[in-house]
Design a protein around this motif. Structure first.
Motif, PDB file in Angstrom:
ATOM      1  N   LEU A  27       1.317  11.039   0.147  1.00 55.73           N
ATOM      2  CA  LEU A  27      -0.244  10.409   0.062  1.00 55.73           C
ATOM      3  C   LEU A  27      -0.908  11.168  -0.737  1.00 55.73           C
ATOM      4  N   VAL A  28      -0.955  12.489  -1.235  1.00 56.31           N
ATOM      5  CA  VAL A  28      -1.655  13.383  -1.855  1.00 56.31           C
ATOM      6  C   VAL A  28      -1.239  13.042  -3.562  1.00 56.31           C
ATOM      7  N   ILE A  29      -0.030  12.881  -3.849  1.00 55.60           N
ATOM      8  CA  ILE A  29       0.284  12.666  -5.026  1.00 55.60           C
ATOM      9  C   ILE A  29      -0.129  11.362  -5.563  1.00 55.60           C
ATOM     10  N   GLY A  30      -0.048  10.333  -4.529  1.00 55.79           N
ATOM     11  CA  GLY A  30      -0.235   8.974  -4.699  1.00 55.79           C
ATOM     12  C   GLY A  30      -1.714   8.994  -5.255  1.00 55.79           C
ATOM     13  N   ILE A  31      -2.617   9.379  -4.360  1.00 55.74           N
ATOM     14  CA  ILE A  31      -4.082   9.361  -4.626  1.00 55.74           C
ATOM     15  C   ILE A  31      -4.240   9.994  -6.136  1.00 55.74           C
ATOM     16  N   LEU A  32      -3.716  11.356  -6.257  1.00 52.53           N
ATOM     17  CA  LEU A  32      -3.983  11.948  -7.589  1.00 52.53           C
ATOM     18  C   LEU A  32      -3.298  11.125  -8.919  1.00 52.53           C
ATOM     19  N   LEU A  33      -2.073  10.450  -8.580  1.00 56.08           N
ATOM     20  CA  LEU A  33      -1.911   9.578  -9.704  1.00 56.08           C
ATOM     21  C   LEU A  33      -2.787   8.398 -10.115  1.00 56.08           C
ATOM     22  N   THR A  34      -2.976   7.579  -9.034  1.00 55.45           N
ATOM     23  CA  THR A  34      -4.011   6.602  -9.335  1.00 55.45           C
ATOM     24  C   THR A  34      -5.285   6.866  -9.842  1.00 55.45           C
ATOM     25  N   SER A  35      -5.838   7.993  -9.290  1.00 55.89           N
ATOM     26  CA  SER A  35      -6.961   8.635  -9.912  1.00 55.89           C
ATOM     27  C   SER A  35      -7.071   9.003 -11.299  1.00 55.89           C
ATOM     28  N   ALA A  36      -6.071   9.604 -11.635  1.00 55.72           N
ATOM     29  CA  ALA A  36      -5.827  10.374 -12.935  1.00 55.72           C
ATOM     30  C   ALA A  36      -5.635   9.089 -13.736  1.00 55.72           C
TER      31      ALA A  36
END
Length: 489
Positions: A27-36
């Motif tokens: 979840l954390v990595i998915g949020i960061l990927l989308t935001s980045a």
């Protein structure tokens, strides 16, 4: 330096990835990927819009270019500081700060009454963007087990390479039907949504430690990296005054950078460096960073040159230009996950060698472009270049950072981001400077603008193709990701 391969059991210090937390980590990595992806997309979205801005805001081309130059300048100044931020603060507040800055900057740009306010908005946007990429890469290195890092880094390569590549396409589509402000108006709710969702769902996954901040290092970093980016950007402009200012800025930047390096070498003995340069003790990291720099020069130099060639020489409009570059961006996005899986199984060499050859071959083919080149041939060359870069980025990101000890992940991520910005400036300045010099001479001799530009594009791609050749032997030297077991000191 003693190293071990990742095929062996990981050391205790690198055992941060915990199976019980896999759902949280995804979840954390998915949020960061989308935001980045959202924030990095804006680095190149302004290129196609500059002519519209020049007309609407009544500004010159050199003034309008500051909307891109200021973005890169801010990134270059802020990124070296992120190594400190990621050690000092939890994941969640750093994410909130990054997305808040980006959202605020987008809002300012959307309602900007004139150029000056729009420029402020771009600077605030860039401040948030600069934090996001190192945050993403450091978090992945801490949470993803070594055997799966290639697959995850493949997703990161989509963010780093595909987002800038499709920026011109998206802006071209928007500008074909809407005002330039809509480039920011449409992004704003997406950015705010990512901020609110991430603030509510993202969890702290790192353990901060108290580290002092060295003010002198920040000042030297700003003058060093900022001076280099500003100098390179001015070298790519026309006119003697711009070139003169560029040379002075490069000298100041180089001197400040030398002082910055000496300062970091002194401070890192007591673990107080703003940007720990012990990352370069790893030969794998060093070679990968050099090759990454060469690849980014090719990417950003091509991104700045092709729209000029297509619109000035081939007579295409902004929408057609963006759509013609879209298949290359899609190619990078489609290949990136598969490249990550191949890396996890076979290592970097089987990807880097053909990838570097593809990039070089594509650039050499672009030297054949002239005043009557078919757009389909141009698109094919761009797709080949994009495929080669897709094979390169994931192995370089993974091998470089995996060769470091966990306490250096944040600094390694900051180095990667800094090199990306320097390479972008070098690629832009080099290709534009060669183009300008060659075309100016031909126009003075009576050639038409289209003919002169075509000759300038040819000369610029010759330089780029020659540079790309140096990456091929380096591809054989990047070994499978290794992790140092030698303690810092």
């Amino acid at each position: 330096m003693t190293e071990r391969t990742l095929s062996q059991p990981p050391a205790t210090a690198d055992a941060a990835p915990i199976a019980d937390d896999s759902k949280r980590n995804r979840l954390v990595i998915g949020i960061l990927l989308t935001s980045a992806f959202i924030v990095i997309l804006n680095e190149t979205i302004m290129g196609v819009a500059l002519p519209h801005l020049m007309t609407d805001l009544s500004i010159t081309a050199s003034t309008a270019q500051w909307l891109t130059t200021a973005f890169m300048l801010t990134m270059a100044v802020v990124i070296p500081i992120t190594g400190f931020l990621l050690q000092r603060f939890h994941t969640r507040p750093v994410f909130i700060a990054a997305m808040s800055l980006f959202s605020l900057g987008t809002l300012i740009a959307a309602i900007a009454p004139g150029f000056e306010v729009l420029l402020v908005g771009r600077v605030v946007q860039a401040s948030g963007t600069a934090i996001m990429l190192p945050l993403l890469m450091t978090t992945v290195m801490m949470l993803v087990e070594p055997a799966s890092r290639g697959k995850t880094m493949g997703n990161i390569s989509i963010v780093i390479s595909v987002a800038p590549a499709i920026g011109p396409t998206i802006s071209g589509v928007i500008l074909s039907v809407l005002d330039w402000r809509w480039m920011f108006i449409l992004v704003l709710p997406i950015a705010v949504g990512a901020l609110l969702f991430g603030a509510g769902r993202i969890q702290n996954v790192t353990t901060p430690r108290t580290v002092p901040i060295d003010t002198l290092s920040i000042i030297l970093s700003a003058f060093g990296f900022g001076g280099l980016i500003y100098g390179l950007s001015n070298l790519g402009s026309t006119g003697e005054s711009g070139a003169y200012v560029g040379v002075i800025s490069l000298v100041i930047g180089a001197l400040a950078l030398v002082a910055f390096v000496l300062r970091q070498v002194s401070l890192q003995r007591s673990d107080r460096a703003l940007l720990d340069l012990r990352t370069f003790r790893s030969s794998t990291f060093t070679i990968a960073i050099v090759m990454l720099g060469l690849s980014m020069i090719a990417l950003f130099g091509t991104l700045i040159l092709l729209p000029i060639y297509m619109q000035t020489v081939l007579g295409l409009d902004a929408l057609s230009t963006g759509l013609l570059l879209l298949p290359g961006g899609i190619t990078m996005g489609v290949l990136a996950p598969f490249v990550g899986r191949v890396y996890d199984r076979f290592g970097p060499t089987v990807l880097l060698v053909p990838g570097s050859i593809f990039v070089s071959a594509a650039l050499w083919s672009m030297t054949l472009m002239g005043a009557s080149t078919a757009p389909s041939l141009l698109m094919a060359a761009h797709i080949a270049l994009s495929a080669g870069l897709a094979l390169i980025f994931t192995p370089l990101f993974t091998s470089s950072l995996a060769s470091l000890t966990p306490e250096l992940y944040s600094h390694g991520s900051a180095v990667v981001g800094t090199v990306q910005q320097l390479a972008a400036a070098i690629g832009t300045a080099l290709f534009i400077a060669v183009l300008s010099a060659q075309s100016a001479g031909l126009i003075a001799d009576g050639a038409s603008e289209a003919t002169a530009t075509a000759a300038g594009v040819h000369a610029a791609f010759v330089y780029g193709a020659v540079i790309s050749v140096f990456a091929i032997p380096l591809a054989f030297l990047v070994g499978r990701a290794r992790l140092s077991t030698q303690p810092l000191g």
